[in-house]
Design a protein around this motif. Sequence first.
Motif, PDB file in Angstrom:
ATOM      1  N   ASP A 118      16.302  41.653  25.003  1.00  0.00           N
ATOM      2  CA  ASP A 118      15.519  40.639  24.279  1.00  0.00           C
ATOM      3  C   ASP A 118      14.023  40.790  24.556  1.00  0.00           C
ATOM      4  O   ASP A 118      13.195  40.701  23.643  1.00  0.00           O
ATOM      5  N   ARG A 122      11.067  41.913  21.877  1.00  0.00           N
ATOM      6  CA  ARG A 122       9.860  41.101  21.642  1.00  0.00           C
ATOM      7  C   ARG A 122       8.575  41.884  21.964  1.00  0.00           C
ATOM      8  O   ARG A 122       7.627  41.876  21.194  1.00  0.00           O
ATOM      9  N   ASP A 123       8.596  42.585  23.109  1.00  0.00           N
ATOM     10  CA  ASP A 123       7.349  43.169  23.618  1.00  0.00           C
ATOM     11  C   ASP A 123       7.120  44.617  23.168  1.00  0.00           C
ATOM     12  O   ASP A 123       5.988  45.098  23.173  1.00  0.00           O
ATOM     13  N   ALA A 126       9.174  44.816  18.281  1.00  0.00           N
ATOM     14  CA  ALA A 126       8.535  44.061  17.189  1.00  0.00           C
ATOM     15  C   ALA A 126       7.089  44.507  16.946  1.00  0.00           C
ATOM     16  O   ALA A 126       6.716  44.771  15.785  1.00  0.00           O
TER      17      ALA A 126
END
Length: 206
Positions: A118, A122-123, A126
């Motif tokens: 996750d 996100r880091d 994306a």
Amino acid sequence: MVHYKVSYFPIRGAGEIARQILAYAGQDFEDNRIPKEEWPAIKPSTPFGQLPLLEVDGKVLAQSHAIARYLARQFGINGKCAWEEAQVNSIADQYKDYLNEVRPFFMVKMGFAEGDADALARDVFAPAFKKHYGFFANFLKSAGSGYLVGDSLTFVDLLIAQHTADLLTNSPALLEEFPQFKAHQEKVHSNANIKKWLETRPETPY
Ligand code: GSH
């Protein structure tokens, strides 16, 4: 008749672009999917110790993008002039840079490495996705044809459309910012030969 053989693991991965170019061209080919257990015995006999490989009447070519460029040229989807071909190649190279950038995420996501999927989504994933689809969007806009370069399909349309399709399945929210790529994917995948390939190829998770 020329005999084409694509050897790769039983997944889409880096072998899929060669398969799709051949499918797009309506060219029969041998889709050689090597089980993981058989690979160590084959590896030493390959040019660079990796897959995919393309064999053309028994002559061997390695490196997925060298294979894609060769096949795209053979079947006329490498760009209509030297400049378009260079533009196509620049997108293909940038796509590889993108995949390298997001590799830490996919390694964890696919279970090949330990980590927090996750947090990496996100880091790492994306931001790299947004940056690269932003770049590619400029090409779509400038071509104005619904394809990335010029007024007809090139092999980078197949590359990006497959990635978009994967994202629409796995991370659809990311595409909300880039509706033009959903339209692009639909256009590319509506080609009759590609449609047939997508419907008949072996089902694999990635
Ligand atoms: N730059 C190469 C290409 O694009 O073809 C990379 C090829 C590559 O990383 N192949 C991996 C492989 O053969 C599978 S995607 N792994 C098995 C190994 O290295 O023994």
